[in-house]
Scaffold this active site. Structure first.
Site, PDB file in Angstrom:
ATOM      1  N   GLY A   1       0.841  -1.196   0.000  1.00 27.45           N
ATOM      2  CA  GLY A   1       0.000   0.000   0.000  1.00 27.45           C
ATOM      3  C   GLY A   1       0.871   1.239   0.000  1.00 27.45           C
ATOM      4  O   GLY A   1       1.960   1.260  -0.563  1.00 27.45           O
TER       5      GLY A   1
ATOM      6  N   ASP B   1      -3.146  -1.999  10.285  1.00 28.02           N
ATOM      7  CA  ASP B   1      -3.054  -2.399  11.694  1.00 28.02           C
ATOM      8  C   ASP B   1      -4.039  -3.492  12.057  1.00 28.02           C
ATOM      9  O   ASP B   1      -3.703  -4.454  12.749  1.00 28.02           O
ATOM     10  CB  ASP B   1      -3.317  -1.191  12.608  1.00 28.02           C
ATOM     11  CG  ASP B   1      -2.212  -0.158  12.563  1.00 28.02           C
ATOM     12  OD1 ASP B   1      -1.060  -0.524  12.288  1.00 28.02           O
ATOM     13  OD2 ASP B   1      -2.513   1.025  12.803  1.00 28.02           O
TER      14      ASP B   1
ATOM     15  N   HIS C   1       4.768   0.855  12.279  1.00 29.37           N
ATOM     16  CA  HIS C   1       3.934   1.515  13.291  1.00 29.37           C
ATOM     17  C   HIS C   1       3.899   0.578  14.492  1.00 29.37           C
ATOM     18  O   HIS C   1       3.910  -0.652  14.342  1.00 29.37           O
ATOM     19  CB  HIS C   1       2.533   1.742  12.720  1.00 29.37           C
ATOM     20  CG  HIS C   1       1.554   2.387  13.656  1.00 29.37           C
ATOM     21  ND1 HIS C   1       1.907   3.326  14.601  1.00 29.37           N
ATOM     22  CD2 HIS C   1       0.207   2.244  13.775  1.00 29.37           C
ATOM     23  CE1 HIS C   1       0.827   3.724  15.253  1.00 29.37           C
ATOM     24  NE2 HIS C   1      -0.219   3.076  14.780  1.00 29.37           N
TER      25      HIS C   1
ATOM     26  N   ASP D   1       1.181   9.025  17.823  1.00 29.03           N
ATOM     27  CA  ASP D   1       0.679   8.929  16.450  1.00 29.03           C
ATOM     28  C   ASP D   1      -0.851   8.883  16.441  1.00 29.03           C
ATOM     29  O   ASP D   1      -1.502   9.623  15.690  1.00 29.03           O
ATOM     30  CB  ASP D   1       1.252   7.687  15.777  1.00 29.03           C
ATOM     31  CG  ASP D   1       0.903   7.601  14.300  1.00 29.03           C
ATOM     32  OD1 ASP D   1       1.452   8.398  13.522  1.00 29.03           O
ATOM     33  OD2 ASP D   1       0.095   6.735  13.924  1.00 29.03           O
TER      34      ASP D   1
END
Length: 338
Positions: free
Chosen positions: A25, A82, A107, A190
């Site tokens: 992505g 995620d 992340h 974040d």
């Protein structure tokens, strides 16, 4: 705070090591292409039938099913959404990870909230670019870089920091700066930034301003220019030199209105709401809510997305952007490629 630059990173640490980028992505395409152009041995891991498979192959990257890519690699970078990562990890990646391998993330979400619990034998690090993947790619191509955050979660080999630093340099991060942090700090800040300012706060402020002007009888086109189009002009000035740089560049009238009226719009109630959002992030409540939404099939998420697409601001914007063809020719996001 430790800050690293190109002279601090040894790309030789990655020499001879195979890297698998799982996902193609926004971030995945940027990492894979930047790594390849930095001379790394990289392959992309995707599910069979993924619409990204042909996109990666057209870029000349070797593409394998996720399990095969992970089995081949010494370093596995997980760059899938995620909410999907823990399932993909358990099913496709974890069985392929033996002692001495490196597991990486863009992340900290799944590690921090323990949706993924890597075996102690694994070296685990994070390289998190502080910008969307399309910018990570475009800046690299220009010979520049987007700053990255580096964190080490597990280090049985004793060299995980050096490997993570080299990885960050190979995607261009050390051209700007690589800053050391922790999985907790990266994740919580974040999420807070996304929810309260960058996405949630900004989009609601934009829509509220647009609606206020339209409801007062002003032309939707005028409302769009004032509350949407010009946001980029202001943000670019802040990005370049901070809020003071922006205030220097606007009129005295605008600066006075900024300093006297801004706090009336974003005041104590907004600050209290921000503290509530942060508490939900710190406690894991937001993470649990989001994962429950995903496991339920995303009904609320899909409904909210569809509702947002129907907002008059979107239709007005599409019409006005058609008058500015240079926007299309200079797009960072090309859905046919990434």
């Amino acid at each position: 705070m430790k800050v690293y630059y190109e002279q601090d990173a040894d790309l030789g640490v990655l020499g001879g090591r195979k890297i698998a980028v799982v996902g193609f992505g926004s971030q995945g395409h940027a990492h894979a292409l930047n790594l390849r152009e930095s001379g790394m041995d990289v392959r992309v891991g995707l599910r069979k039938g993924s619409p990204s498979w042909d996109k990666a192959a057209r870029q000349g990257l070797p593409v394998f099913e996720t399990a095969e890519a992970a089995a081949q690699a010494d370093i596995v970078m997980v760059l899938v959404p995620d909410e999907m990562a823990s399932e993909i990890y358990a099913r496709e990646i974890e069985p392929q990870l033996g002692p001495g391998k490196y597991l990486a993330f863009g992340h900290g979400f799944n590690i921090h909230y323990k949706f993924i619990r890597p075996a102690q034998k694994l070296n685990v690090f994070m390289i998190a670019p502080k910008g969307p993947g399309h910018l990570v790619r475009s800046e690299y191509v220009r010979g520049r870089g987007v700053p990255c955050l580096l964190a080490v979660h597990q280090d049985p080999a004793g060299d995980t920091r050096a490997v993570g630093l080299a990885y960050g340099a190979a995607i261009g991060g050390a051209r700007a700066a690589i800053i050391e942090t922790s999985f907790r700090e990266e994740t919580e800040t974040d999420l807070f930034g996304e929810q309260s300012v960058l996405c949630g706060g900004l989009t609601e402020l934009i829509r509220a301003g647009f609606e206020t002007l339209v409801e007062a009888g002003y032309a939707p086109e005028m409302a769009y220019f004032e509350c949407v189009h010009e946001v980029k002009l202001i943000v670019d000035l802040i990005y370049e030199g901070g809020i003071s740089n922006m205030r220097y560049s606007v009129s005295n009238t605008a600066e006075y209105g900024d300093m006297t009226r801004g706090p009336r719009v974003v005041g104590q109630a907004s600050r209290a709401a921000m503290k509530e959002l942060l508490a939900d992030i710190q406690s894991g409540r937001f993470a649990g809510e989001w994962m429950a939404e995903y496991r339920a099939g995303l009904p609320r998420f899909r409904a909210l997305r569809a509702q947002a697409e129907k907002h008059p601001l979107e239709e007005v914007g599409r019409r006005l952007r058609s008058f500015m063809p240079w926007l299309a020719s200079e797009r960072l996001v090309d859905k046919t490629r990434n």
